[in-house]
Design a protein around this motif. Structure first.
Motif, mmCIF file in Angstrom:
data_model
loop_
_atom_site.group_PDB
_atom_site.id
_atom_site.type_symbol
_atom_site.label_atom_id
_atom_site.label_comp_id
_atom_site.label_asym_id
_atom_site.label_seq_id
_atom_site.Cartn_x
_atom_site.Cartn_y
_atom_site.Cartn_z
ATOM 1 N N LYS A 252 0.271 -1.249 0.226
ATOM 2 C CA LYS A 252 -0.240 0.137 0.630
ATOM 3 C C LYS A 252 0.480 1.731 -0.076
ATOM 4 O O LYS A 252 0.026 1.871 -0.515
ATOM 5 C CB LYS A 252 -0.891 -0.274 1.322
ATOM 6 N N ASP A 253 1.895 0.916 0.790
ATOM 7 C CA ASP A 253 3.134 2.344 0.410
ATOM 8 C C ASP A 253 3.519 2.629 -0.589
ATOM 9 O O ASP A 253 4.163 3.475 -0.551
ATOM 10 C CB ASP A 253 4.076 2.348 1.566
ATOM 11 N N VAL A 254 3.612 1.540 -2.013
ATOM 12 C CA VAL A 254 4.317 1.431 -2.596
ATOM 13 C C VAL A 254 3.191 2.389 -4.182
ATOM 14 O O VAL A 254 2.176 1.213 -4.253
ATOM 15 C CB VAL A 254 4.717 0.082 -3.304
ATOM 16 N N ALA A 255 3.448 3.667 -4.054
ATOM 17 C CA ALA A 255 2.262 3.687 -5.016
ATOM 18 C C ALA A 255 2.871 3.517 -6.778
ATOM 19 O O ALA A 255 4.521 3.504 -7.383
ATOM 20 C CB ALA A 255 2.436 5.143 -4.814
ATOM 21 N N GLY A 256 1.657 3.787 -7.354
ATOM 22 C CA GLY A 256 2.307 2.623 -9.187
ATOM 23 C C GLY A 256 2.773 2.115 -9.352
ATOM 24 O O GLY A 256 2.999 0.790 -8.633
ATOM 25 N N LEU A 257 3.373 1.422 -9.896
ATOM 26 C CA LEU A 257 4.251 0.419 -10.438
ATOM 27 C C LEU A 257 3.126 -1.422 -9.895
ATOM 28 O O LEU A 257 3.548 -1.784 -9.794
ATOM 29 C CB LEU A 257 5.719 0.476 -9.700
ATOM 30 N N GLU A 258 2.516 -0.652 -11.143
ATOM 31 C CA GLU A 258 1.007 -1.635 -10.705
ATOM 32 C C GLU A 258 1.508 -3.184 -11.472
ATOM 33 O O GLU A 258 1.748 -3.907 -10.833
ATOM 34 C CB GLU A 258 0.067 -1.797 -11.835
ATOM 35 N N GLY A 259 2.086 -3.310 -12.819
ATOM 36 C CA GLY A 259 3.043 -4.189 -13.170
ATOM 37 C C GLY A 259 3.807 -5.078 -12.453
ATOM 38 O O GLY A 259 3.896 -6.325 -12.155
ATOM 39 N N ALA A 260 4.718 -4.001 -11.287
ATOM 40 C CA ALA A 260 6.466 -4.704 -10.764
ATOM 41 C C ALA A 260 5.271 -5.619 -9.939
ATOM 42 O O ALA A 260 5.169 -6.312 -9.296
ATOM 43 C CB ALA A 260 6.628 -3.502 -10.180
ATOM 44 N N LYS A 261 4.434 -4.544 -9.347
ATOM 45 C CA LYS A 261 3.559 -5.060 -7.957
ATOM 46 C C LYS A 261 3.132 -6.191 -8.076
ATOM 47 O O LYS A 261 3.182 -7.557 -7.310
ATOM 48 C CB LYS A 261 2.446 -4.113 -7.346
ATOM 49 N N GLU A 262 2.738 -6.773 -9.570
ATOM 50 C CA GLU A 262 1.048 -7.433 -9.528
ATOM 51 C C GLU A 262 2.494 -9.323 -9.988
ATOM 52 O O GLU A 262 2.204 -9.957 -8.629
ATOM 53 C CB GLU A 262 0.941 -7.977 -10.519
ATOM 54 N N GLU A 263 3.435 -9.293 -10.498
ATOM 55 C CA GLU A 263 4.463 -9.645 -10.648
ATOM 56 C C GLU A 263 5.246 -10.275 -9.364
ATOM 57 O O GLU A 263 5.001 -11.392 -8.240
ATOM 58 C CB GLU A 263 5.585 -9.520 -11.702
ATOM 59 N N ILE A 264 5.480 -9.650 -8.524
ATOM 60 C CA ILE A 264 6.342 -9.406 -6.764
ATOM 61 C C ILE A 264 4.926 -9.785 -6.030
ATOM 62 O O ILE A 264 5.654 -11.337 -5.394
ATOM 63 C CB ILE A 264 7.114 -8.040 -6.942
ATOM 64 N N GLN A 265 4.125 -9.597 -6.493
ATOM 65 C CA GLN A 265 3.244 -9.841 -5.317
ATOM 66 C C GLN A 265 2.917 -11.415 -5.797
ATOM 67 O O GLN A 265 2.601 -12.398 -4.274
ATOM 68 C CB GLN A 265 1.729 -9.290 -5.474
ATOM 69 N N GLU A 266 2.893 -12.214 -6.539
ATOM 70 C CA GLU A 266 2.873 -13.121 -6.676
ATOM 71 C C GLU A 266 3.542 -14.388 -5.596
ATOM 72 O O GLU A 266 3.455 -15.546 -5.759
ATOM 73 C CB GLU A 266 2.363 -13.803 -8.469
ATOM 74 N N ILE A 267 4.581 -13.174 -5.911
ATOM 75 C CA ILE A 267 6.306 -14.292 -5.329
ATOM 76 C C ILE A 267 5.962 -14.553 -4.030
ATOM 77 O O ILE A 267 5.704 -16.023 -3.646
ATOM 78 C CB ILE A 267 7.554 -13.528 -6.011
ATOM 79 N N VAL A 268 5.126 -13.762 -3.465
ATOM 80 C CA VAL A 268 5.082 -13.081 -1.182
ATOM 81 C C VAL A 268 3.749 -14.355 -1.540
ATOM 82 O O VAL A 268 3.965 -15.411 -0.926
ATOM 83 C CB VAL A 268 4.497 -12.096 -1.810
ATOM 84 N N GLU A 269 2.994 -14.158 -2.963
ATOM 85 C CA GLU A 269 1.781 -15.683 -2.370
ATOM 86 C C GLU A 269 1.923 -16.698 -2.230
ATOM 87 O O GLU A 269 1.142 -17.528 -1.632
ATOM 88 C CB GLU A 269 0.728 -14.890 -3.833
ATOM 89 N N PHE A 270 3.300 -17.145 -3.651
ATOM 90 C CA PHE A 270 3.306 -18.478 -3.354
ATOM 91 C C PHE A 270 3.685 -18.850 -2.137
ATOM 92 O O PHE A 270 3.747 -20.060 -1.272
ATOM 93 C CB PHE A 270 4.639 -18.806 -4.603
ATOM 94 N N LEU A 271 4.953 -17.908 -1.544
ATOM 95 C CA LEU A 271 5.658 -18.695 -0.040
ATOM 96 C C LEU A 271 4.907 -18.408 0.856
ATOM 97 O O LEU A 271 4.441 -19.169 1.606
ATOM 98 C CB LEU A 271 5.924 -17.091 0.553
ATOM 99 N N LYS A 272 3.153 -17.976 0.678
ATOM 100 C CA LYS A 272 2.017 -17.805 2.132
ATOM 101 C C LYS A 272 1.545 -19.123 1.495
ATOM 102 O O LYS A 272 1.080 -19.849 2.399
ATOM 103 C CB LYS A 272 1.053 -16.481 1.906
ATOM 104 N N THR A 273 0.656 -19.421 0.495
ATOM 105 C CA THR A 273 0.279 -20.319 -0.432
ATOM 106 C C THR A 273 0.273 -21.199 -0.728
ATOM 107 O O THR A 273 0.517 -21.380 -2.512
ATOM 108 C CB THR A 273 -1.327 -19.454 -0.015
ATOM 109 N N PRO A 274 2.315 -22.073 -1.013
ATOM 110 C CA PRO A 274 1.987 -22.612 -2.251
ATOM 111 C C PRO A 274 1.596 -23.504 -2.818
ATOM 112 O O PRO A 274 1.388 -23.764 -3.901
ATOM 113 C CB PRO A 274 4.173 -23.238 -1.714
#
Length: 639
Positions: A189-211
């Motif tokens: 939420k503190d990272v404004a913009g960078l929608e595409g980059a956030k989407e790809e990075i967020q996917e890595i985080v989600e994999f670690l949470k729910t592999p």
């Protein structure tokens, strides 16, 4: 809380320990186990004299070679023994008072026994004595040398703190660990913009949470993600958000943390880093500025220092994808020099995803402004969309700097809230530099500067594809004597006529000097540098020159900087130089023609600029009329 214990910040300096040890050794040697007593050396004949007089109370014989004599109380009152009557502290000297050497130990023993029988001496004893003082003084130099060596090695290996603080830990990783014990408050939420980059990075985080969400379909976690982009676009901030969101152990370090003057240390630190990460798997490793160790191998290998960097890179390649690699460790890296990275590092299986973090567009800049404006005390209804339009090409770091500068400017002017003008002044301060109103400029120079800046404004106003003007000033800023602010259109591709119009507007300053004064000055240095760079790019990079045709000499791999030869012949170099010069001269003559056709308006604009020092878009409209290029068709016909 009231019951919380205050942390104990008391630390013992290693230097203090060394000083105490040395003083202790010296004291032991100096006093030699005799305490603070004053023992005077006498001859064996003198001892016999004291013995015969009955002035000796007690004798102690050490190792049958050395003796110590204790005088009686009556003997201490004698003036001859005044020197040994008092100790070093001024009190009564309890002994031993005299020391002496023994010649024949057997005859001396008989003499002592006979004196004891006659009552001339009350007590005597034989003891073994070890000379600790001499022994310790012999060891002391070695202790000092070893202590200094350890201290120097600690300093060289990064000081007393961190994983490399001790000489024996120099090969340990210096990565900072963020886990459940270390709270990271930054989130996506503190990272404004960078929608595409956030989407790809967020996917890595989600994999670690729910592999299981991905593995049930046969998917595998990406082994690495490389964040690439210009400085200040938010690559490190994105990594901080990953640390805050992932809720798994997060190891953060810089590429330069692997670099050390000792051979093999870099590779050892890489091994230790991945060992720690595997022990805490699933985990994330973040390497900032990876180009410090990830440069292409075999390039410019002129010194032995590169061998150590290449060994570090080889170890990193093996750890990321080699035999026995643990798939539950994800590596995220950031760099703004992706062109110099080794190809083996960039391949799939190591950095599976390359995420380009570009400069923000107008919509993203508005979001970034809203994030950085939140902590500021600002006026109501501040137009963030207007601020986003005024900052084309600004990165996230630049926008944060604008907000901070605006707050400082408002405080300097004793305002209670930050307003729109403060932000405009902040943009001017960052782009143009600090105003130097006290700089001495003669009337003639001021006229020349006004004509120069008015020339830029006039030519840009008359050309369709030139950037629209915002304001012009002749107040010195930074290293420039005057400045003009434009609002360039945010284009994804640039056409030939657009580049030519921009070059013509840039040459407008020198052309105005030629038209008004009939001579030119050195004030156009930055303009000449800009147009030369732009013309060279048109000819050698973008293939926009008819003489050379559809060819480029640009090397996106970055390997050309290590080459000693040019990618074209000497004949082609002559053609390139000729075409660059032709491009610039054509635009210069074109600017001169525009200014000659509007000479009266140019001089009128220069006069207003001398009077006001700053002019805006409205002043140009009053002189030249509305700019026809940006108007709807029906209004263009009226103009």
């Amino acid at each position: 809380m009231a019951n919380e214990k205050k942390p104990n910040n008391f630390k013992i300096s290693p230097w203090l320990i060394y000083v105490v040890v040395i003083i202790g050794f010296i004291a032991l040697n100096y006093f030699g186990g005799s305490g603070f007593q004053d023992t005077t050396k006498i001859s064996s004949a003198k001892f016999n004299e004291y013995l015969n007089k009955g002035q000796i109370e007690k004798v102690i014989i050490y190792n049958k070679t050395e003796g110590e004599a204790y005088l009686t109380k009556e003997a201490l009152k004698d003036k001859a023994n005044a020197k040994v009557a008092k100790d070093m502290m001024g009190g009564v000297n309890k002994g031993p008072h005299y020391s002496f050497d023994i010649g024949n130990d057997e005859s001396f023993q008989n003499k002592i026994e006979k004196a004891a029988q006659e009552g001339k001496i009350k007590d005597y004893d034989f003891k073994a004595k070890s000379n600790w003082g001499e022994l310790l003084m012999g060891i002391l130099p070695f202790v000092i040398i070893i202590g200094l060596w350890i201290l120097i090695m600690r300093r060289m290996s990064g000081g007393a703190g961190g994983g490399g603080g001790q000489i024996f830990n120099i090969g340990k990783s210096r990565a900072k660990l963020f886990d459940e014990k270390t709270e990271v408050k930054t989130t996506f939420k503190d990272v404004a913009g960078l929608e595409g980059a956030k989407e790809e990075i967020q996917e890595i985080v989600e994999f670690l949470k729910t592999p299981e969400k991905y593995t049930i379909l046969g998917g595998k976690i990406p082994k690495g993600a490389l964040l690439v982009g210009p400085p200040g676009t938010g690559k490190t901030l994105l990594a901080k958000a990953v640390a805050g969101e992932a809720k798994v152990p997060f190891f953060s370090l810089s590429g330069s943390d692997f670099v050390e003057m000792f051979v093999g240390v870099g590779a050892s630190r890489v091994r230790d880093l991945f060992k720690q990460a595997k022990d805490k798997a699933p985990s994330i490793i973040f390497i900032d500025e990876i180009d410090a160790v990830g440069r292409a191998r075999g390039k410019n290998n002129m010194s032995g220092g590169n061998d150590e960097r290449e060994n570090t890179l080889n170890q990193l390649l093996t750890e990321m994808d080699g035999f026995g690699t643990n798939t539950h460790v994800i590596v995220i890296a950031a760099t703004n020099r992706a062109d110099v990275l080794d190809k083996a590092l960039m391949r799939a299986g190591r950095f599976d995803r390359q995420i380009y973090v570009d400069l923000p567009d107008i919509r993203e800049r508005k979001e970034i402004f809203e994030v950085h404006l939140a902590p500021l005390k600002k006026v109501e209804n501040l137009d963030t969309e207007f601020l986003a339009k005024q900052t084309p090409g600004f990165s996230g770091a630049d926008i944060a700097n604008v907000c901070n500068e605006a707050a400082l400017i408002a405080a300097r002017n004793n305002k209670t809230a930050v307003d729109k003008q403060d932000f405009l002044d902040a943009v001017d301060r960052i782009v143009g530099g600090l105003e130097k109103k006290n700089k001495i400029v003669t009337t003639e120079e001021k006229h020349a500067i006004a004509v120069h800046e008015a020339g830029h404004a006039t030519v840009s106003w008359m050309l369709e594809h030139a950037a629209p003007l915002i304001k012009v000033t002749i107040v010195p800023r930074g290293q420039s004597l005057g400045a003009a602010w434009y609002l360039p259109e945010e284009r994804l591709i640039v056409r030939t006529e657009q580049m030519l119009d921009e070059m013509c507007a840039t040459m407008g300053g020198r052309a105005a000097e030629k038209v008004v004064f009939g001579k030119i000055s050195t004030g156009a240095l930055s303009d000449l540098e800009k147009v030369t760079r732009q013309a060279r790019a048109m000819v050698t990079i973008y293939g926009l020159n008819d003489e050379l045709g559809n060819i480029t000499y640009y090397d996106s791999t970055g390997q050309s900087e290590y080459s000693f030869s040019k990618p074209y012949s000497e004949e082609t170099a002559l053609v390139i130089d000729k075409e660059i010069s032709k491009l610039i001269e054509n635009e210069y003559q074109r600017a001169i023609k525009i200014l000659e056709d509007n000479k009266e308006k140019l001089e009128q604009l220069a006069a207003i600029l001398i009077e006001k020092e700053v002019i805006f878009k409205d002043d140009l409209e009053a002189i030249f009329g509305a700019r026809p290029f940006n108007l709807p068709p029906e209004e263009t016909e009226l103009v």
